[in-house]
Design an enzyme around this catalytic site. Structure first.
Site, PDB file in Angstrom:
ATOM      1  N   ASP A   1       3.600   0.275  18.185  1.00 58.49           N
ATOM      2  CA  ASP A   1       3.374   1.317  19.206  1.00 58.49           C
ATOM      3  C   ASP A   1       3.652   0.748  20.605  1.00 58.49           C
ATOM      4  O   ASP A   1       4.217   1.420  21.466  1.00 58.49           O
ATOM      5  CB  ASP A   1       1.929   1.820  19.116  1.00 58.49           C
ATOM      6  CG  ASP A   1       1.552   2.154  17.687  1.00 58.49           C
ATOM      7  OD1 ASP A   1       1.955   3.202  17.202  1.00 58.49           O
ATOM      8  OD2 ASP A   1       0.891   1.312  17.036  1.00 58.49           O
TER       9      ASP A   1
ATOM     10  N   HIS B   1      -4.052   2.738  15.326  1.00 59.68           N
ATOM     11  CA  HIS B   1      -2.648   3.012  15.017  1.00 59.68           C
ATOM     12  C   HIS B   1      -2.612   4.368  14.306  1.00 59.68           C
ATOM     13  O   HIS B   1      -2.536   4.461  13.076  1.00 59.68           O
ATOM     14  CB  HIS B   1      -2.084   1.904  14.123  1.00 59.68           C
ATOM     15  CG  HIS B   1      -0.685   2.196  13.669  1.00 59.68           C
ATOM     16  ND1 HIS B   1       0.374   2.275  14.528  1.00 59.68           N
ATOM     17  CD2 HIS B   1      -0.172   2.457  12.442  1.00 59.68           C
ATOM     18  CE1 HIS B   1       1.465   2.568  13.858  1.00 59.68           C
ATOM     19  NE2 HIS B   1       1.157   2.683  12.582  1.00 59.68           N
TER      20      HIS B   1
ATOM     21  N   GLY C   1       0.856  -1.191   0.000  1.00 59.49           N
ATOM     22  CA  GLY C   1       0.000   0.000   0.000  1.00 59.49           C
ATOM     23  C   GLY C   1       0.879   1.224   0.000  1.00 59.49           C
ATOM     24  O   GLY C   1       2.101   1.119  -0.011  1.00 59.49           O
TER      25      GLY C   1
ATOM     26  N   ALA D   1      -0.446  -2.067   6.512  1.00 52.10           N
ATOM     27  CA  ALA D   1      -0.530  -0.833   5.723  1.00 52.10           C
ATOM     28  C   ALA D   1      -1.540   0.131   6.340  1.00 52.10           C
ATOM     29  O   ALA D   1      -2.578  -0.283   6.867  1.00 52.10           O
ATOM     30  CB  ALA D   1      -0.917  -1.152   4.288  1.00 52.10           C
ATOM     31  N   ASN D   2      -1.238   1.393   6.240  1.00 51.01           N
ATOM     32  CA  ASN D   2      -2.079   2.427   6.867  1.00 51.01           C
ATOM     33  C   ASN D   2      -3.208   2.913   5.982  1.00 51.01           C
ATOM     34  O   ASN D   2      -3.078   2.875   4.765  1.00 51.01           O
ATOM     35  CB  ASN D   2      -1.175   3.613   7.238  1.00 51.01           C
ATOM     36  CG  ASN D   2      -0.402   3.310   8.498  1.00 51.01           C
ATOM     37  OD1 ASN D   2      -0.973   2.834   9.470  1.00 51.01           O
ATOM     38  ND2 ASN D   2       0.901   3.589   8.487  1.00 51.01           N
TER      39      ASN D   2
ATOM     40  N   ARG E   1       7.292   0.472  21.047  1.00 51.80           N
ATOM     41  CA  ARG E   1       7.858   1.817  21.236  1.00 51.80           C
ATOM     42  C   ARG E   1       7.663   2.272  22.673  1.00 51.80           C
ATOM     43  O   ARG E   1       8.574   2.822  23.304  1.00 51.80           O
ATOM     44  CB  ARG E   1       7.158   2.815  20.304  1.00 51.80           C
ATOM     45  CG  ARG E   1       7.592   2.707  18.865  1.00 51.80           C
ATOM     46  CD  ARG E   1       6.697   3.525  17.942  1.00 51.80           C
ATOM     47  NE  ARG E   1       7.230   3.547  16.594  1.00 51.80           N
ATOM     48  CZ  ARG E   1       6.538   3.842  15.506  1.00 51.80           C
ATOM     49  NH1 ARG E   1       5.243   4.145  15.602  1.00 51.80           N
ATOM     50  NH2 ARG E   1       7.113   3.837  14.318  1.00 51.80           N
TER      51      ARG E   1
ATOM     52  N   ASN F   1      -5.552   3.282  -0.246  1.00 55.60           N
ATOM     53  CA  ASN F   1      -5.311   1.933   0.269  1.00 55.60           C
ATOM     54  C   ASN F   1      -6.564   1.098   0.477  1.00 55.60           C
ATOM     55  O   ASN F   1      -6.514  -0.128   0.387  1.00 55.60           O
ATOM     56  CB  ASN F   1      -4.481   2.000   1.558  1.00 55.60           C
ATOM     57  CG  ASN F   1      -3.025   2.358   1.246  1.00 55.60           C
ATOM     58  OD1 ASN F   1      -2.617   2.314   0.094  1.00 55.60           O
ATOM     59  ND2 ASN F   1      -2.263   2.726   2.246  1.00 55.60           N
TER      60      ASN F   1
HETATM   61  N1  LIG Z   1       1.109  -0.356  11.091  1.00 53.29           N
HETATM   62  C1  LIG Z   1       2.364   0.042  11.217  1.00 53.29           C
HETATM   63  O1  LIG Z   1       2.908   0.011  12.328  1.00 53.29           O
HETATM   64  C2  LIG Z   1       3.161   0.533  10.035  1.00 53.29           C
HETATM   65  C3  LIG Z   1       2.553   0.697   8.819  1.00 53.29           C
HETATM   66  N2  LIG Z   1       3.267   1.090   7.720  1.00 53.29           N
HETATM   67  C4  LIG Z   1       2.534   1.192   6.464  1.00 53.29           C
HETATM   68  O2  LIG Z   1       2.919   0.114   5.623  1.00 53.29           O
HETATM   69  C5  LIG Z   1       2.684   0.486   4.250  1.00 53.29           C
HETATM   70  C6  LIG Z   1       3.929   0.212   3.427  1.00 53.29           C
HETATM   71  O3  LIG Z   1       4.953   1.082   3.842  1.00 53.29           O
HETATM   72  P1  LIG Z   1       6.360   1.103   3.068  1.00 53.29           P
HETATM   73  O4  LIG Z   1       6.843  -0.299   2.877  1.00 53.29           O
HETATM   74  O5  LIG Z   1       7.215   2.071   3.783  1.00 53.29           O
HETATM   75  O6  LIG Z   1       5.909   1.716   1.668  1.00 53.29           O
HETATM   76  P2  LIG Z   1       6.665   1.627   0.244  1.00 53.29           P
HETATM   77  O7  LIG Z   1       6.016   2.627  -0.659  1.00 53.29           O
HETATM   78  O8  LIG Z   1       8.148   1.648   0.428  1.00 53.29           O
HETATM   79  O9  LIG Z   1       6.309   0.175  -0.240  1.00 53.29           O
HETATM   80  C7  LIG Z   1       4.979  -0.200  -0.517  1.00 53.29           C
HETATM   81  C8  LIG Z   1       5.020  -1.464  -1.322  1.00 53.29           C
HETATM   82  O10 LIG Z   1       3.676  -1.907  -1.490  1.00 53.29           O
HETATM   83  C9  LIG Z   1       3.535  -2.267  -2.839  1.00 53.29           C
HETATM   84  N3  LIG Z   1       2.119  -2.229  -3.217  1.00 53.29           N
HETATM   85  C10 LIG Z   1       1.364  -1.170  -3.534  1.00 53.29           C
HETATM   86  N4  LIG Z   1       0.115  -1.577  -3.855  1.00 53.29           N
HETATM   87  C11 LIG Z   1       0.091  -2.914  -3.719  1.00 53.29           C
HETATM   88  C12 LIG Z   1      -0.877  -3.915  -3.924  1.00 53.29           C
HETATM   89  N5  LIG Z   1      -2.113  -3.615  -4.352  1.00 53.29           N
HETATM   90  N6  LIG Z   1      -0.554  -5.209  -3.686  1.00 53.29           N
HETATM   91  C13 LIG Z   1       0.677  -5.539  -3.291  1.00 53.29           C
HETATM   92  N7  LIG Z   1       1.662  -4.627  -3.081  1.00 53.29           N
HETATM   93  C14 LIG Z   1       1.372  -3.348  -3.306  1.00 53.29           C
HETATM   94  C15 LIG Z   1       4.399  -1.258  -3.600  1.00 53.29           C
HETATM   95  O11 LIG Z   1       4.702  -1.663  -4.921  1.00 53.29           O
HETATM   96  C16 LIG Z   1       5.644  -1.279  -2.699  1.00 53.29           C
HETATM   97  O12 LIG Z   1       6.488  -2.369  -2.979  1.00 53.29           O
HETATM   98  C17 LIG Z   1       2.298   1.962   4.280  1.00 53.29           C
HETATM   99  O13 LIG Z   1       0.885   2.067   4.212  1.00 53.29           O
HETATM  100  C18 LIG Z   1       2.824   2.425   5.628  1.00 53.29           C
HETATM  101  O14 LIG Z   1       2.148   3.559   6.075  1.00 53.29           O
HETATM  102  C19 LIG Z   1       4.610   1.312   7.782  1.00 53.29           C
HETATM  103  C20 LIG Z   1       5.261   1.182   8.981  1.00 53.29           C
HETATM  104  C21 LIG Z   1       4.581   0.820  10.205  1.00 53.29           C
HETATM  105  O1  LIG Z   2       3.885   6.665  10.609  1.00 51.94           O
HETATM  106  C1  LIG Z   2       3.751   6.044   9.543  1.00 51.94           C
HETATM  107  O2  LIG Z   2       3.141   6.440   8.557  1.00 51.94           O
HETATM  108  C2  LIG Z   2       4.367   4.675   9.499  1.00 51.94           C
HETATM  109  C3  LIG Z   2       3.835   4.014  10.684  1.00 51.94           C
HETATM  110  O3  LIG Z   2       2.684   3.660  10.723  1.00 51.94           O
HETATM  111  C4  LIG Z   2       4.648   4.026  11.892  1.00 51.94           C
HETATM  112  O4  LIG Z   2       5.878   4.135  11.840  1.00 51.94           O
HETATM  113  O5  LIG Z   2       4.060   3.907  12.969  1.00 51.94           O
END
Ligand SMILES: NC(=O)C1=CN([C@@H]2O[C@H](COP(=O)(O)OP(=O)(O)OC[C@H]3O[C@@H](n4cnc5c(N)ncnc54)[C@H](O)[C@@H]3O)[C@@H](O)[C@H]2O)C=CC1
Ligand SMILES: O=C([O-])CC(=O)C(=O)O
Length: 353
Positions: free
Chosen positions: A178, A206, A108, A149-150, A181, A124
């Site tokens: 969280d 979150h 996402g 994913a968020n 953390r 998303n």
């Molecule tokens: N809940 C949590 O604690 C956290 C959540 N996140 C969330 O995780 C998500 C990913 O973050 P990053 O890896 O940093 O982003 P990024 O942009 O580096 O990577 C996202 C990946 O998802 C892929 N993608 C997009 N649409 C897709 C689909 N329909 N099916 C499969 N793959 C798809 C993209 O091609 C890319 O490889 C974001 O929404 C971010 O906010 C990130 C860190 C912590």
């Molecule tokens: O803050 C963001 O967008 C990524 C995330 O969810 C986190 O690090 O907690």
């Protein structure tokens, strides 16, 4: 036992479970997106399910990322992980979901510096609707789902609404980051090791509206278990700075790295599934975004972060007595949550009509 050969019996007795014929069946784990490519090596090394559990990885990304995905697959082979029994790397969602026992939904769009997680909702949410029906049709019965994913709670709620055949208990979202953390920064403040701190709680979403709660947290000291409140002895810090600091850590990491937290999120995703499948230690709870059964007055059906304990692959909401601050925060959030639930469902209906 009697049908086993003498050799197999010796192997069991001696605990030598690495013998090929005695190995556990691989667990099929789907990972969508790559979270800075931090998560898959942890899974393949046994961090998520233990050092005796073989795994089979199903990697899903979108067509523009197909070449990168293939590179990740090659690296996984090059790393020669003993527990990794195979890799499917695909851009076809149905193919990715076939037979999976655990689905970790990271794919996402991330938010950009200076924005909130809810700002990626419109992009998303549609992804999660499509993936919900593929999971429902092709995943193994009783597949456990973790949405990362968020906005994680909302994406999990959409997934739950659009895959009614998957038990609601099997759909969760990540608030373990969280939780970790909060443990980590309490340990820093007290200058102790993080493994000596337990039982913080993350309530809610979150997002920056979450309530990181140290009121029930304890520390193991040489003089026995002590409350964090008593050791910190600074209510203003606990009810003010600590809360806003934990709420804003995601944003702070994006500001520093220009990317969202990948390493700590991958580690938290491993912790979430590890504890869900293998159980929380006795006397310890963790925080998970799970569907509300109305506990603590949270509207039923919402995906909400509670303190939970896990046993034999099932989570249950733990019973923690509420402090004045928690009660006040709950009262304020309850009515806004009800409004949000209806708004999200109405918007989703409108979007797909
Ligand atoms: N809940 C949590 O604690 C956290 C959540 N996140 C969330 O995780 C998500 C990913 O973050 P990053 O890896 O940093 O982003 P990024 O942009 O580096 O990577 C996202 C990946 O998802 C892929 N993608 C997009 N649409 C897709 C689909 N329909 N099916 C499969 N793959 C798809 C993209 O091609 C890319 O490889 C974001 O929404 C971010 O906010 C990130 C860190 C912590
Ligand atoms: O803050 C963001 O967008 C990524 C995330 O969810 C986190 O690090 O907690």
């Amino acid at each position: 036992m009697s049908s086993l050969s003498l050799f197999q019996r010796i192997v069991i007795r001696c605990g030598l479970t690495s013998c090929r014929s005695m190995e556990k069946q691989p667990v099929r784990i789907m990972v969508t997106g790559q979270i800075g490519y931090a998560l898959v090596p942890m899974i393949a090394r046994g961090v998520m399910l233990g050092s005796d559990q073989p795994v089979f990885l199903h990697l899903l990304d979108i067509p523009p990322a197909a070449e990168v995905l293939n590179g990740v697959k090659m690296e996984l082979i090059d790393a020669a992980f003993p527990l990794l029994k195979g890799v499917v790397a695909t851009t076809n969602v149905e193919e990715a979901c076939v037979g999976v026992n655990i689905a970790i939904m990271v794919g996402g769009f991330p938010r950009k510096e200076g924005t909130e997680r809810k700002d990626v909702l419109s992009k998303n949410v549609s992804i999660y609707r499509t993936q919900a029906s593929a999971l429902e049709q092709y995943a193994a019965a009783n597949c456990k789902v973790l949405v990362v994913a968020n906005p994680a709670n909302t994406n999990a709620l959409i997934l739950k609404e659009f895959s009614p055949a998957i038990p609601a208990k099997n759909i969760t979202c990540l608030t373990r980051l969280d939780h970790n953390r909060a443990l980590g920064w309490i340990a820093q403040r007290l200058n102790i090791h993080v493994s000596d701190v337990k039982n913080v709680i993350i309530w809610g979403n979150h997002s920056s509206t979450q309530y990181p709660d140290a009121n029930h947290a304890t520390v193991i000291t040489q003089a026995g278990e002590k409350s964090v409140k008593e050791l910190i002895a600074d209510d203003k810090w606990l009810h003010d700075e600590f809360i806003s600091f934990v709420q804003q850590l995601g944003a702070a990491i994006i500001k520093s790295r220009k990317l969202s937290s990948a390493l700590s999120a991958a580690s938290a995703a491993c912790d979430h599934i590890h504890d869900w499948v293998l159980g929380t230690p006795k006397g310890t709870w963790t925080s998970m975004g799970v569907y509300s059964d109305g506990s603590y007055g949270v509207p039923p059906g919402l995906i909400y972060s509670f303190p939970v304990t896990c046993n034999k692959g099932e989570w249950s909401i733990a019973c923690a007595s509420m402090s004045f601050h928690e009660l006040e925060w709950m009262r304020q959030r309850r009515s806004s949550l009800k409004r949000r639930l209806w708004l999200i469902l109405a918007l989703t209906d409108l979007y797909w009509c």
